[in-house]
Design an enzyme around this catalytic site. Structure first.
Site, mmCIF file in Angstrom:
data_model
loop_
_atom_site.group_PDB
_atom_site.id
_atom_site.type_symbol
_atom_site.label_atom_id
_atom_site.label_comp_id
_atom_site.label_asym_id
_atom_site.label_seq_id
_atom_site.Cartn_x
_atom_site.Cartn_y
_atom_site.Cartn_z
ATOM 1 C CG HIS A 61 -2.098 -1.297 1.272
ATOM 2 N ND1 HIS A 61 -3.066 -1.294 0.630
ATOM 3 C CD2 HIS A 61 -1.793 -2.309 2.017
ATOM 4 C CE1 HIS A 61 -3.701 -2.496 1.051
ATOM 5 N NE2 HIS A 61 -2.877 -3.134 1.748
ATOM 6 C CG PHE A 62 3.772 2.327 -2.598
ATOM 7 C CD1 PHE A 62 4.345 1.470 -1.396
ATOM 8 C CD2 PHE A 62 4.356 1.981 -3.927
ATOM 9 C CE1 PHE A 62 5.183 0.565 -1.330
ATOM 10 C CE2 PHE A 62 5.578 1.274 -3.843
ATOM 11 C CZ PHE A 62 5.923 0.704 -2.448
ATOM 12 N NE ARG A 63 -1.494 3.521 3.533
ATOM 13 C CZ ARG A 63 -2.190 2.423 4.259
ATOM 14 N NH1 ARG A 63 -3.184 2.025 3.308
ATOM 15 N NH2 ARG A 63 -1.895 1.699 5.308
ATOM 16 C CG ASP A 150 -5.798 -5.875 0.389
ATOM 17 O OD1 ASP A 150 -6.143 -6.659 1.211
ATOM 18 O OD2 ASP A 150 -4.947 -5.004 0.844
ATOM 19 C CG ASN A 276 -7.628 -5.082 9.729
ATOM 20 O OD1 ASN A 276 -7.504 -5.224 11.006
ATOM 21 N ND2 ASN A 276 -8.160 -3.967 9.092
ATOM 22 C CG ASP A 303 -1.314 -6.253 4.168
ATOM 23 O OD1 ASP A 303 -1.453 -5.173 3.453
ATOM 24 O OD2 ASP A 303 -2.132 -6.429 5.043
ATOM 25 C CG HIS A 307 -1.334 3.283 9.037
ATOM 26 N ND1 HIS A 307 -2.471 3.676 8.206
ATOM 27 C CD2 HIS A 307 -1.586 2.026 9.132
ATOM 28 C CE1 HIS A 307 -3.293 2.849 7.815
ATOM 29 N NE2 HIS A 307 -2.808 1.591 8.195
HETATM 30 ZN ZN LIG Z 1 -5.718 -7.025 2.966
#
Ligand SMILES: [Zn+2]
Length: 422
Positions: A61-63, A150, A276, A303, A307
């Site tokens: 996740h690179f946001r 996702d 999660n 994953d 944050h």
């Molecule tokens: Zn996920």
């Protein structure tokens, strides 16, 4: 030209495991041999180090766009390179979500500026609405490599079936985050510790394996390929094994945190250990390791979920966002909790971090061969490394800070260029 001397060259695709030299030119490996005598401008001494294919992470996740205070594609790519990764696949839960060609192109434009290979999936449903499929064909043509919602599990079995049928038609697959909200309490806390320590209803096992059982059977019926993301429960491994056993096209990944730690980490690391699906029980940790050993689980994926500290450090831990930054600790967790622990050989670990994930997406990556891509990671597999809070990622929300792990990335080389060195 770049010459890598005297490294232990390990290639999971061919099985090569030998001290060799590797010669690189114009983004390609041009020669692998026991001794290359060539006058070149740049020589890397890899004596005592492992020379492996550049690592491949199919779940980051690179946001960007939308939440670039947490991470952006540039810092995400730097974190990847620092972790030994040369190819990553971004998830599409950005803001806005990557559900249309315009947003996809915006993300790919940023990605193209990076020195490593940054790819992305698009969402399965429009803006994560869980109901209407995106235009798979157009998104694939525009450069999406696959599809996933996702972060937000698909509740409708009808939508799952439609998505699988569409993916099959287009010779691609969907990836699923399996946590049924109808069966879950507060996310990020495994049900046992949630009840005993936090006095809340947490994330249940059944929320994961029940919806997973539904989806692998829809995959069986539609003959579509489905990829299960970050499974975490003992029963989930059995579900995947069963589905594979009856001929369903099901693949699965596990995140390093799930084979390394249990829910108890929440007690010492607080919200940085909240994710999660959550960290589970020792029996679950053992089961996912057994799944890796048996081949039920073929891929390790981080994953990587950065944050901001202010978001993680809220007074009420149940309000903190889930996820941990993972790219810069993944290899070390594998080396520590799988290889040093005697669970997998180093070659088996590398296969699950290079060749297998690349093969899943048909990427030209994950192997070392003459005329192949010069995407290479050079690391010390035995070095002790104290994880500190200095990451290339914008975020430092790692529950492994302060822990001594095995392994140190020395060089990451992508397309023949050194993109990280330590
Ligand atoms: Zn996920």
């Amino acid at each position: 030209m770049l010459l890598i001397k005297n490294g232990r060259v390990m290639d999971p695709k061919s099985g090569l495991d030998q001290v060799c030299d590797v010669l690189v030119q114009d983004g390609k490996i041009i020669k692998i041999a026991p001794e290359i005598k060539e006058e070149v401008a740049e020589v890397l001494d890899a004596t005592g180090l492992v020379v492996a294919p550049g690592l491949v992470d199919i779940h980051v996740h690179f946001r960007e766009p939308g939440q670039t205070h947490k991470e952006d594609i540039h810092t995400g790519a730097l974190a990847a390179a620092a972790g030994g990764f040369t190819t990553v696949v971004m998830m599409a839960n950005t803001s806005p979500t990557i559900s249309d060609v315009e947003t996809l192109q915006e993300a790919l434009k940023s990605a193209a500026k990076e020195k490593i290979n940054v790819k992305t999936v698009a969402t399965i449903t429009k803006n994560f609405n869980g109901q209407d499929l995106t235009d798979f064909r157009t998104l694939l043509e525009a450069g999406a490599v696959g599809f996933s919602d996702d972060g937000i599990p698909l509740e409708s079995s009808k939508v799952v079936k439609e998505a699988m049928e569409e993916a099959k038609k287009l010779n691609t697959f969907i990836s699923l985050h399996e946590e049924d909200p109808g069966l879950n309490g507060i996310l990020g806390f495994n049900e046992n510790i949630a009840k005993e320590h936090f006095h809340i209803c947490g994330a249940t096992g059944v929320a994961e394996y029940a919806v997973m059982a539904r989806d692998v059977m829809i995959a069986y019926a539609t003959k579509a390929h489905v990829h299960i993301q970050h499974l975490s429960k003992e029963e989930s491994v059995k579900v995947v094994e069963f589905a594979q056993g009856i001929g369903a096209q099901v693949t699965a990944e596990v995140a390093p945190q799930h084979f390394s730690k249990t829910e108890a980490l929440l007690l010492t690391q607080g919200s940085n250990a909240k994710m999660n699906p959550p960290l589970r029980l020792e029996s679950d940790r053992r089961a996912v390791i057994e799944g890796l050993k048996s081949g039920v689980i073929t891929v390790i994926a981080t994953d990587h979920a950065p944050h901001h500290a202010d978001e993680k450090n809220v007074e009420d831990i149940t309000k903190a966002p889930s996820g941990m930054t993972g790219l810069e600790t993944s290899l070390s967790l594998g080396l520590t909790f799988l290889v040093e622990a005697g669970e997998l050989s180093l070659m088996e670990l590398l296969e699950k971090m290079t060749y297998n994930p690349a093969k899943l997406y048909n990427f030209e990556a994950g192997y070392l061969t003459e005329n192949g891509p010069a995407d290479i990671t050079i690391f010390d597999a035995k070095a002790d490394r104290l994880v500190d809070s200095h990451f290339a990622s914008k975020a430092a929300n790692s529950p492994f800070i302060g822990e001594t792990l095995k392994g140190q990335v020395k060089y990451t080389i992508c397309k023949g260029q050194i993109v990280y060195q330590n």
